[in-house]
Structure formats: C-alpha cells, structure tokens
Design an enzyme around this catalytic site. Structure first.
Site, PDB file in Angstrom:
ATOM      1  N   ALA A  51       0.828  -1.212   0.000  1.00  0.00           N
ATOM      2  CA  ALA A  51       0.000   0.000   0.000  1.00  0.00           C
ATOM      3  C   ALA A  51       0.864   1.264   0.000  1.00  0.00           C
ATOM      4  O   ALA A  51       0.610   2.200  -0.759  1.00  0.00           O
ATOM      5  CB  ALA A  51      -0.939  -0.010   1.207  1.00  0.00           C
ATOM      6  N   GLU A  52       1.886   1.304   0.852  1.00  0.00           N
ATOM      7  CA  GLU A  52       2.721   2.504   0.918  1.00  0.00           C
ATOM      8  C   GLU A  52       3.543   2.690  -0.352  1.00  0.00           C
ATOM      9  O   GLU A  52       3.739   3.809  -0.813  1.00  0.00           O
ATOM     10  CB  GLU A  52       3.636   2.499   2.144  1.00  0.00           C
ATOM     11  CG  GLU A  52       4.421   3.788   2.248  1.00  0.00           C
ATOM     12  CD  GLU A  52       4.740   4.219   3.664  1.00  0.00           C
ATOM     13  OE1 GLU A  52       5.363   5.295   3.783  1.00  0.00           O
ATOM     14  OE2 GLU A  52       4.382   3.532   4.617  1.00  0.00           O
ATOM     15  N   THR A  53       3.988   1.602  -0.948  1.00  0.00           N
ATOM     16  CA  THR A  53       4.754   1.687  -2.187  1.00  0.00           C
ATOM     17  C   THR A  53       3.936   2.343  -3.295  1.00  0.00           C
ATOM     18  O   THR A  53       4.392   3.289  -3.943  1.00  0.00           O
ATOM     19  CB  THR A  53       5.223   0.285  -2.630  1.00  0.00           C
ATOM     20  OG1 THR A  53       6.096  -0.242  -1.625  1.00  0.00           O
ATOM     21  CG2 THR A  53       5.934   0.337  -3.969  1.00  0.00           C
TER      22      THR A  53
END
Length: 156
Positions: A51-53
């Site tokens: 998700a953060e990527t």
C-alpha cells in the site's frame, strides 16, 4: 506496461510489480509466496508495504517534477487472509492538494476478494535547490520516485 521496482529496495525484495501508474491511480501486484506470516497467510505488514509503495508512487506522480513526497500516515484493515498466487492493489487518489495527497488502497486476492483496505497520506515538499531530491531522491526513477524502474504510462 509493467515496471519493476529497483534492486536493493524493500519493494523489489517483496516482488512488487507496477502494472500502471498515474497521479490518480496506481495498480500493482505482489506474490503471496515469500511474504507470509507463520500461519501461511499473507503478512499484514506486507500489505502495508504494498500500500505505501503504490500510494507513494501515486503521490510523486501527483506532485510532479521538482517535488518530493514522504509518507506521514498509514492505516490498514485486514479483512481476510490470502494463501497463494498474488494480490493486486489499486491506489486511488482521495485528496490531491499542494502539500498533502491521500490515497485509498484496495488489495484483493486472485479471486477478486478484498484482503485489505489501506489509506496513506503523503506530505509533498519542494525539492531543495541544488541538492536534487536529497536523500529521498537517491536512485530515483521517472518523475523522481525512488525505487521504480521502467517506463511509467497512464493507466489504460
């Protein structure tokens, strides 16, 4: 288009592949194998890395050249486990401003069932003149997003 993540990055180690990317939406896949917890299910932390990527990539594309982004908050709700194949994540821009960008990320299993819902907020800053993107931009790929290699095209 399928861009790979740069060697030596966490995203590369986890096998994340970017399928399409724009400031409005980023799509990526990640294998379940190698990203599991002791019970054989996809690790919740792996979902957060995915998700953060892709949320950070979307924010960098939203921000544009001469800007850098830093994740400042992430939350995730894990709905069900994934045991095999790969998961697909879709990050959609929920708010795109001059200093903040927030993405809602849906992660689904190979059967299309939702595994995780995440939300990421990134701070957008101007690049420091004469210093490139600073430490944040070392090894940056297209549009200054660190850790992504390959050509980035808008989603079809």
């Amino acid at each position: 288009m399928a861009a790979t993540t740069a060697e030596g990055t966490l995203a590369h180690t986890m096998g994340i592949k970017i399928v399409s990317a724009s400031g409005a939406e980023v799509v990526a896949t990640m294998p379940v194998a190698g990203n599991i917890q002791p019970f054989g299910l996809l690790h919740g932390g792996a979902s957060c890395v995915l998700a953060e990527t892709i949320g950070s990539l979307g924010a960098a594309l939203h921000a544009g050249l001469g800007r850098v982004v830093v994740g400042i908050e992430i939350s995730a709700t894990h709905h069900r486990g994934a045991r095999d194949s790969e998961v697909t994540a879709v990050a959609r821009l929920a708010h795109g401003g001059r200093t903040l960008a927030t993405y809602e990320i849906a992660i689904t299993d190979s059967a299309g069932r939702r595994v995780c819902t995440a939300r990421l907020t990134c701070l957008i800053r101007d690049q420091v003149p004469g210093n490139g993107a600073g430490r944040l931009g070392e090894g940056a790929g297209p549009l200054g997003e660190p850790g992504v290699t390959g050509e980035l095209n808008s989603a079809p």
